[in-house]
Scaffold this motif. Sequence first.
Motif, PDB file in Angstrom:
ATOM      1  N   GLN A 105       0.836  -1.202   0.000  1.00 14.29           N
ATOM      2  CA  GLN A 105       0.000   0.000   0.000  1.00 14.29           C
ATOM      3  C   GLN A 105       0.873   1.256   0.000  1.00 14.29           C
ATOM      4  O   GLN A 105       0.522   2.273  -0.598  1.00 14.29           O
ATOM      5  CB  GLN A 105      -0.907  -0.041   1.231  1.00 14.29           C
ATOM      6  CG  GLN A 105      -1.949   1.047   1.278  1.00 14.29           C
ATOM      7  CD  GLN A 105      -2.732   1.021   2.588  1.00 14.29           C
ATOM      8  OE1 GLN A 105      -3.151  -0.041   3.054  1.00 14.29           O
ATOM      9  NE2 GLN A 105      -2.935   2.166   3.190  1.00 14.29           N
ATOM     10  N   ASP A 108       1.649   2.401  -3.352  1.00 15.32           N
ATOM     11  CA  ASP A 108       0.487   2.475  -4.224  1.00 15.32           C
ATOM     12  C   ASP A 108      -0.190   3.844  -4.078  1.00 15.32           C
ATOM     13  O   ASP A 108      -1.389   3.946  -3.858  1.00 15.32           O
ATOM     14  CB  ASP A 108      -0.480   1.344  -3.841  1.00 15.32           C
ATOM     15  CG  ASP A 108      -1.524   1.102  -4.916  1.00 15.32           C
ATOM     16  OD1 ASP A 108      -1.236   1.409  -6.084  1.00 15.32           O
ATOM     17  OD2 ASP A 108      -2.620   0.621  -4.581  1.00 15.32           O
ATOM     18  N   HIS A 110      -0.820   7.720  -2.253  1.00 13.07           N
ATOM     19  CA  HIS A 110      -1.084   8.115  -0.862  1.00 13.07           C
ATOM     20  C   HIS A 110      -2.188   7.259  -0.259  1.00 13.07           C
ATOM     21  O   HIS A 110      -2.946   6.600  -0.975  1.00 13.07           O
ATOM     22  CB  HIS A 110      -1.457   9.594  -0.795  1.00 13.07           C
ATOM     23  CG  HIS A 110      -2.776   9.906  -1.422  1.00 13.07           C
ATOM     24  ND1 HIS A 110      -3.977   9.666  -0.783  1.00 13.07           N
ATOM     25  CD2 HIS A 110      -3.097  10.406  -2.634  1.00 13.07           C
ATOM     26  CE1 HIS A 110      -4.961  10.030  -1.564  1.00 13.07           C
ATOM     27  NE2 HIS A 110      -4.461  10.463  -2.708  1.00 13.07           N
ATOM     28  N   SER A 111      -2.267   7.261   1.051  1.00 14.79           N
ATOM     29  CA  SER A 111      -3.266   6.432   1.726  1.00 14.79           C
ATOM     30  C   SER A 111      -4.335   7.275   2.398  1.00 14.79           C
ATOM     31  O   SER A 111      -4.969   6.835   3.342  1.00 14.79           O
ATOM     32  CB  SER A 111      -2.595   5.527   2.754  1.00 14.79           C
ATOM     33  OG  SER A 111      -1.858   4.527   2.109  1.00 14.79           O
ATOM     34  N   PHE A 112      -4.541   8.498   1.903  1.00 17.02           N
ATOM     35  CA  PHE A 112      -5.661   9.282   2.436  1.00 17.02           C
ATOM     36  C   PHE A 112      -6.927   8.845   1.724  1.00 17.02           C
ATOM     37  O   PHE A 112      -7.598   9.624   1.054  1.00 17.02           O
ATOM     38  CB  PHE A 112      -5.397  10.786   2.269  1.00 17.02           C
ATOM     39  CG  PHE A 112      -4.288  11.271   3.164  1.00 17.02           C
ATOM     40  CD1 PHE A 112      -4.509  11.458   4.517  1.00 17.02           C
ATOM     41  CD2 PHE A 112      -3.029  11.528   2.647  1.00 17.02           C
ATOM     42  CE1 PHE A 112      -3.478  11.890   5.348  1.00 17.02           C
ATOM     43  CE2 PHE A 112      -2.004  11.958   3.481  1.00 17.02           C
ATOM     44  CZ  PHE A 112      -2.240  12.141   4.826  1.00 17.02           C
ATOM     45  N   ARG A 113      -7.207   7.561   1.839  1.00 16.52           N
ATOM     46  CA  ARG A 113      -8.401   6.995   1.223  1.00 16.52           C
ATOM     47  C   ARG A 113      -9.224   6.382   2.337  1.00 16.52           C
ATOM     48  O   ARG A 113      -8.746   5.513   3.058  1.00 16.52           O
ATOM     49  CB  ARG A 113      -8.011   5.928   0.199  1.00 16.52           C
ATOM     50  CG  ARG A 113      -7.074   6.483  -0.869  1.00 16.52           C
ATOM     51  CD  ARG A 113      -6.879   5.474  -1.960  1.00 16.52           C
ATOM     52  NE  ARG A 113      -5.679   5.766  -2.738  1.00 16.52           N
ATOM     53  CZ  ARG A 113      -5.238   4.983  -3.714  1.00 16.52           C
ATOM     54  NH1 ARG A 113      -5.894   3.881  -4.013  1.00 16.52           N
ATOM     55  NH2 ARG A 113      -4.149   5.301  -4.381  1.00 16.52           N
ATOM     56  N   PHE A 114     -10.457   6.867   2.451  1.00 13.46           N
ATOM     57  CA  PHE A 114     -11.239   6.566   3.640  1.00 13.46           C
ATOM     58  C   PHE A 114     -12.418   5.626   3.396  1.00 13.46           C
ATOM     59  O   PHE A 114     -13.008   5.139   4.335  1.00 13.46           O
ATOM     60  CB  PHE A 114     -11.784   7.869   4.236  1.00 13.46           C
ATOM     61  CG  PHE A 114     -10.705   8.841   4.627  1.00 13.46           C
ATOM     62  CD1 PHE A 114     -10.157   8.796   5.906  1.00 13.46           C
ATOM     63  CD2 PHE A 114     -10.227   9.786   3.732  1.00 13.46           C
ATOM     64  CE1 PHE A 114      -9.163   9.678   6.280  1.00 13.46           C
ATOM     65  CE2 PHE A 114      -9.225  10.668   4.102  1.00 13.46           C
ATOM     66  CZ  PHE A 114      -8.691  10.616   5.377  1.00 13.46           C
ATOM     67  N   LEU A 115     -12.777   5.417   2.160  1.00 12.46           N
ATOM     68  CA  LEU A 115     -14.050   4.756   1.914  1.00 12.46           C
ATOM     69  C   LEU A 115     -13.952   3.235   1.851  1.00 12.46           C
ATOM     70  O   LEU A 115     -14.587   2.533   2.608  1.00 12.46           O
ATOM     71  CB  LEU A 115     -14.678   5.302   0.616  1.00 12.46           C
ATOM     72  CG  LEU A 115     -14.967   6.805   0.661  1.00 12.46           C
ATOM     73  CD1 LEU A 115     -15.560   7.284  -0.661  1.00 12.46           C
ATOM     74  CD2 LEU A 115     -15.930   7.135   1.799  1.00 12.46           C
ATOM     75  N   ARG A 116     -13.099   2.757   0.970  1.00 17.41           N
ATOM     76  CA  ARG A 116     -13.101   1.320   0.710  1.00 17.41           C
ATOM     77  C   ARG A 116     -12.247   0.563   1.736  1.00 17.41           C
ATOM     78  O   ARG A 116     -11.145   0.991   2.043  1.00 17.41           O
ATOM     79  CB  ARG A 116     -12.531   1.091  -0.692  1.00 17.41           C
ATOM     80  CG  ARG A 116     -12.640  -0.321  -1.121  1.00 17.41           C
ATOM     81  CD  ARG A 116     -12.391  -0.443  -2.606  1.00 17.41           C
ATOM     82  NE  ARG A 116     -12.266  -1.845  -2.919  1.00 17.41           N
ATOM     83  CZ  ARG A 116     -11.622  -2.320  -3.968  1.00 17.41           C
ATOM     84  NH1 ARG A 116     -11.047  -1.490  -4.805  1.00 17.41           N
ATOM     85  NH2 ARG A 116     -11.553  -3.610  -4.190  1.00 17.41           N
ATOM     86  N   PRO A 117     -12.780  -0.548   2.256  1.00 17.79           N
ATOM     87  CA  PRO A 117     -11.968  -1.332   3.196  1.00 17.79           C
ATOM     88  C   PRO A 117     -10.679  -1.822   2.521  1.00 17.79           C
ATOM     89  O   PRO A 117     -10.732  -2.397   1.436  1.00 17.79           O
ATOM     90  CB  PRO A 117     -12.867  -2.518   3.553  1.00 17.79           C
ATOM     91  CG  PRO A 117     -14.247  -2.074   3.215  1.00 17.79           C
ATOM     92  CD  PRO A 117     -14.113  -1.115   2.068  1.00 17.79           C
ATOM     93  N   ALA A 118      -9.552  -1.588   3.184  1.00 21.91           N
ATOM     94  CA  ALA A 118      -8.261  -1.936   2.585  1.00 21.91           C
ATOM     95  C   ALA A 118      -8.148  -3.433   2.346  1.00 21.91           C
ATOM     96  O   ALA A 118      -7.496  -3.881   1.411  1.00 21.91           O
ATOM     97  CB  ALA A 118      -7.134  -1.455   3.494  1.00 21.91           C
ATOM     98  N   ARG A 119      -8.816  -4.215   3.203  1.00 22.50           N
ATOM     99  CA  ARG A 119      -8.691  -5.667   3.068  1.00 22.50           C
ATOM    100  C   ARG A 119      -9.506  -6.210   1.897  1.00 22.50           C
ATOM    101  O   ARG A 119      -9.438  -7.392   1.594  1.00 22.50           O
ATOM    102  CB  ARG A 119      -9.107  -6.363   4.367  1.00 22.50           C
ATOM    103  CG  ARG A 119      -8.104  -6.131   5.489  1.00 22.50           C
ATOM    104  CD  ARG A 119      -8.371  -7.046   6.679  1.00 22.50           C
ATOM    105  NE  ARG A 119      -7.462  -6.765   7.782  1.00 22.50           N
ATOM    106  CZ  ARG A 119      -7.704  -5.879   8.744  1.00 22.50           C
ATOM    107  NH1 ARG A 119      -8.843  -5.202   8.743  1.00 22.50           N
ATOM    108  NH2 ARG A 119      -6.834  -5.675   9.709  1.00 22.50           N
ATOM    109  N   VAL A 121      -9.192  -4.778  -1.107  1.00 27.75           N
ATOM    110  CA  VAL A 121      -8.475  -4.370  -2.315  1.00 27.75           C
ATOM    111  C   VAL A 121      -7.677  -5.571  -2.821  1.00 27.75           C
ATOM    112  O   VAL A 121      -6.633  -5.921  -2.267  1.00 27.75           O
ATOM    113  CB  VAL A 121      -7.535  -3.173  -2.038  1.00 27.75           C
ATOM    114  CG1 VAL A 121      -6.797  -2.781  -3.312  1.00 27.75           C
ATOM    115  CG2 VAL A 121      -8.324  -1.997  -1.501  1.00 27.75           C
ATOM    116  N   SER A 123      -5.833  -6.216  -5.400  1.00 28.52           N
ATOM    117  CA  SER A 123      -4.467  -6.092  -5.910  1.00 28.52           C
ATOM    118  C   SER A 123      -3.473  -6.175  -4.755  1.00 28.52           C
ATOM    119  O   SER A 123      -2.439  -6.824  -4.871  1.00 28.52           O
ATOM    120  CB  SER A 123      -4.310  -4.771  -6.669  1.00 28.52           C
ATOM    121  OG  SER A 123      -4.531  -3.685  -5.794  1.00 28.52           O
ATOM    122  N   LEU A 124      -3.802  -5.542  -3.606  1.00 31.62           N
ATOM    123  CA  LEU A 124      -2.897  -5.589  -2.455  1.00 31.62           C
ATOM    124  C   LEU A 124      -2.850  -6.990  -1.860  1.00 31.62           C
ATOM    125  O   LEU A 124      -1.778  -7.509  -1.533  1.00 31.62           O
ATOM    126  CB  LEU A 124      -3.354  -4.598  -1.377  1.00 31.62           C
ATOM    127  CG  LEU A 124      -3.329  -3.107  -1.725  1.00 31.62           C
ATOM    128  CD1 LEU A 124      -3.823  -2.277  -0.547  1.00 31.62           C
ATOM    129  CD2 LEU A 124      -1.923  -2.664  -2.112  1.00 31.62           C
TER     130      LEU A 124
END
Lengths: 248, 318
Positions: A105, A108, A110-119, A121, A123-124
Motif C-alpha cells: 500500500q 500504491d 497516498h493512503s488518504f483513502r477513507f471509503l473502501r476497506p483496505a482488506r 483491495v 491487488s494488495l
Amino acid sequence: MTAILEINGLNKSFGGIKATDNLSLTVEQGELHAVIGPNGAGKTTLISQLTGMQFPDSGSVKFKSRDITRMAAHKRPHLGIARSFQITSLIMQMSVLDNVALALQACDGHSFRFLRPARSVNSLRERGRALLDRVGLADNADSPTAALSHGEHRRMEIAIALASEAELMLLDEPMAGLGAQESTEMVGLLQDLKGKHTILLIEHDMDAVFALADRISVLVYGHIIATGTPDEIRGNEAVQHAYLGEEA
Amino acid sequence: MRAGLTVLVMVALAVVPPLLYWYANPFYLDLASRLVILGIAAVSLNLILGYGGLVSFGHAAFLGLGAYAVGIPAHHWLYGGMDAIATTNGWVQIALAVGVSGLFAFLTGLVCLRTRGVYFIMITMAFAQMIYYLIVSIEEYGGDDGLVIDTRSELPFINLDDPLQLYFLGYVSLLVAMLLVRMIVHSRFGMVLQGAKGNEERMISLGYNIYAYRLVAYVISGAMAGYAGALLGNFTTFISPEMMDWSRSGELMFMVILGGFATNVGPVLGAVAFIVLEEVLSSWTIYWHLPFGLMLIGVVLFARGGLVGLFTGRGGKK
C-alpha cells in the motif's frame, strides 16, 4: 557498472565516540555488497544514516547521483530504497498478510483513502500472498504476526523489503538469531534475490557473507578498512588483524 | 460475536430509553441523552486513542468548543453584538462547532503530534486547559459562572425542545459516528493509523509520513467531538468552562478504556457503564468516585479487553 549508492566521508559521533569515522563506500548497480565488522564497528549506525533515522555530522550519501544525506526517512522508500531490520520490526497486532499489504500500500500512492476497506483491495491482497509465497510463508498469511516463530519473522522482513520492488535493498543482519537450518534457508532465499536487486547486506554470519557477496567491505571502528571480492578479503592482512589479532 | 453485541447495545439504546420515558420516569431519558452524546465523544476519542494509540488527555476541550459554538451565537442573537455569528440556525451552529473544533485540533495537533508518550498526554492536556482558562476569562460569556443557552438550535423537521427528538438526534448521530469510525478504521487510511500504533519505525521505513496521517485522524476526531459538544450544549442548555476541565477529558478516557478500546462498540458500552455507575453509586454515597475508581482499576487489571472483552469472552484487539 554504475554506482547506485555513494557514501562519501561520512562522520557521526555520539558524545566522544566516533561511531562512523570518515566512512566511504560505493555500491554498484546489481551487486550484492556485504558489510562485515566486529561488534560495535558501527554497522547499525551506518544503516540508520542510510535510512534517515539518524543524520550524519558530516559527509554525504548519494542515491543514483541524488544527494539524500538529510532527506526525511519516510521519503527515501519512494526513491527505491527498502530495508529490513536487524531486530525484527513488524506490526505484531496485525496478520502476516496485513503487514505485507501495508508495505504494498505504501508504494500504491497516498493512503488518504477513507471509503473502501483496505482488506477488500484485491491487488494488495493477491500481491501480498504472492510475496509470502516467495519467502515460503503462504500458509501463514492469515495468522497473527505475533504467533509466528523468529525464523518466520525474519522471512516476513524479507517479504516486506521485496514489496516495494526497491532498486536497493538494505538488509540489516537477516540471519540474526537464526538456527543452522533456518540460516541455510535464508541464504537460499538471498541467493534467489541476488542479481534481481542491488543489495547492501550488513551481516555477522561469515559463512553466509562469503557464500553470497560479490564484494565485501570490512568496517572497523566506524571506518572501512578494506573492500574487495571475498577472496581478496580473505587474504587481507588488515582484516585478519582486526578479526583475529587484538580481539581473539 | 462482537457484531452481535454491537447490534444488541444499539437496539437496546433505541428501545429502552423511550419506554422508560413513557412508562417510568422521564428523568431516565435525560440520562440516556447524556449517554449517547458523550458516547459520540468517546467514539471519536477511540479513533485516535484506541486505533491510533494517541493518548489524548484533552478531548473535553473539543466538547466545550462545540457547546460554546452553540451558546455564543445564541447569546448574541438574543442580546445583540457580533452580528456576524449571531444566530440560532442549527446548521450554522453545527458547522461552527465542527469547524472550530477541527481547526483547534489541527493547530494543536501540529505541535502535540511532534511529541510521544507521556509528553503527548501532558501537552494535549495543557492545550485543553488553555481553552478552559480562555473561556473562564471572557466575562461576556459568563466566565466561570457559565452561560445559559436560552434558545436551542433551530433545525428543519426537528424540534430540540422535545426531549424525545433531542434524544433520537443524539442516538442517530452516535450510530453515524460509529459507522464513520468503522469505515475509517478499515480503510487504507485506517490501516496506516493502526500500523503506526503498532510499529512507528516500520511505518516510516515503508515510506509513510505518519505525522500527516495522525494529524488528519486528530482533526477528524476533534471535529466529531465538537459536533457532540454542539448536541451537549443543546441538551444541557447551560454551558460552563467546567465541561472542558481535564477531569472531563479523563471521563471520556474512562469510557473508552472501560468499554474496550479499539473496538467499535466499546466506547458506547463504556459510556453506558459510566452513566449507570455514576447514577447508581452517587445515589448511595457522595464519595462515589472511590468505588468507581476501584472498578476501573479492576477492569484494567483483570479484563484487558474492557467490557467488550468480558462479554465476548476474549480480549479486545490488543
